[in-house]
Every structure is written in C-alpha cells, then in structure tokens.
Design a protein around this motif. Structure first.
Motif, mmCIF file in Angstrom:
data_model
loop_
_atom_site.group_PDB
_atom_site.id
_atom_site.type_symbol
_atom_site.label_atom_id
_atom_site.label_comp_id
_atom_site.label_asym_id
_atom_site.label_seq_id
_atom_site.Cartn_x
_atom_site.Cartn_y
_atom_site.Cartn_z
ATOM 1 N N GLN A 1 0.770 7.453 -4.620
ATOM 2 C CA GLN A 1 2.013 6.678 -4.750
ATOM 3 C C GLN A 1 3.215 7.595 -4.602
ATOM 4 O O GLN A 1 4.184 7.272 -3.920
ATOM 5 N N GLU B 1 2.672 3.310 -1.129
ATOM 6 C CA GLU B 1 3.098 1.906 -1.260
ATOM 7 C C GLU B 1 3.886 1.448 -0.032
ATOM 8 O O GLU B 1 3.724 0.323 0.424
ATOM 9 N N ALA C 1 1.341 0.858 2.704
ATOM 10 C CA ALA C 1 0.596 -0.390 2.498
ATOM 11 C C ALA C 1 1.457 -1.593 2.864
ATOM 12 O O ALA C 1 0.984 -2.537 3.496
ATOM 13 N N ALA C 2 2.727 -1.545 2.477
ATOM 14 C CA ALA C 2 3.622 -2.674 2.761
ATOM 15 C C ALA C 2 3.865 -2.829 4.261
ATOM 16 O O ALA C 2 4.095 -3.935 4.747
ATOM 17 N N THR D 1 -8.150 -1.506 -2.183
ATOM 18 C CA THR D 1 -7.429 -0.514 -2.967
ATOM 19 C C THR D 1 -8.422 0.265 -3.814
ATOM 20 O O THR D 1 -9.312 -0.315 -4.422
ATOM 21 N N ARG E 1 -4.310 4.109 -3.954
ATOM 22 C CA ARG E 1 -2.983 3.719 -4.448
ATOM 23 C C ARG E 1 -2.767 4.237 -5.862
ATOM 24 O O ARG E 1 -2.013 3.644 -6.630
#
Ligand code: FES
Length: 144
Positions: A87, A92, A95-96, A108, A82
């Motif tokens: 990014q 992100e 990951a969400a 992470t 991350r």
C-alpha cells in the motif's frame, strides 16, 4: 449423480498423506484446492468424515479463507498484494486503475513476503515485483 473415481482417489491420497498429523485440516484443504481446483461439497463431506469433524466445521473453514473455492473457476488468477508495505508503494492506485474485465480473477492477498520490492503480485508460483501500472496491466492482458 455421477461418481468421479479419479477425484475420489486424489482426495483419498491427499487425506492419507496428512492422516494422523495435528492440524491436518488446512494442509488437506490447500492440497485439495491445488489438485482439484476447488473444494466441493462432496469433498467437504469426505474430509469431515475422515477427520471426525462436522461438515459445518469444515465448511466454515472453507468459506472463511479466500484461498478455498467451493466451485471451480477456470479463469487464471492474479493475486495482488494489498498489505501495508505494498500500500505504501502505491498498490491501491494500481488496483483502482486496473481495467474491468471478466477473463482474469484478481484476488487480494496480504503479503507475499517480499515487501521491500513491492507492489507485488503472484501468478501461479511466480512472483512479479516492482509493479507499476503498465506492468500490472500487461500482466493481466497476458493472462486474459
Ligand atoms: S506487503 Fe506486499 S509483499 Fe509484503
């Protein structure tokens, strides 16, 4: 309390392999984590004694770095990068969107060294590059 002779021998061998080296604490902790799956309180005590450090000093290092765990965790680990380059490539959002589950530990990390082909994740020694949501979810499902 049961004495684990095999663990004690492994710990002694790891400490001996780094004995006399400057900055031996981190290499010892990495090797103990890799060999035993965690760095127990007993290991912390032994390492502190061997390196002439206080238990608090060793415990402080173990608790500071995410790579070290004081208790064993049998779940497979997926290390998701991350850091900035990943990014910028959408990690992100990936990951969400990961489904919540308890069977895989998603950790992470900050840069796996292949920024140009991110988003990246690592399972064991294997790097998984150019992840998208489908590939990441399939990877987690494979591990679960
Ligand atoms: S930023 Fe993710 S691999 Fe470098």
């Amino acid at each position: 309390m049961a004495i684990d002779v095999k663990t004690d021998i492994q710990l002694d061998q790891i400490i001996a392999a780094h004995a006399g080296c400057e900055g031996a604490l981190l290499p010892i902790l990495h090797d103990v984590q890799a060999a035993l799956g965690h760095v127990s309180e007993a290991s912390i005590r032994t390492i502190a004694h061997a390196l002439n450090l206080s238990r608090a000093e060793v415990h402080g290092v173990v608790s500071f770095y995410h790579d070290f765990h004081e208790n064993p965790d049998p779940r497979p680990v997926l290390r998701l990068c991350r850091a900035e380059a990943c990014q910028a490539r959408g990690v992100e959002a990936l990951a969400a969107a990961l489904p919540q589950q308890d069977r895989v530990k998603v950790e992470t990390v900050y840069c796996l060294g292949l920024c140009s082909v991110g988003p990246n994740a690592m399972v064991g020694d294997r790097l998984h590059a150019r992840l998208d949501s489908a590939r990441l979810n399939a990877l987690v499902e494979q591990l679960a």
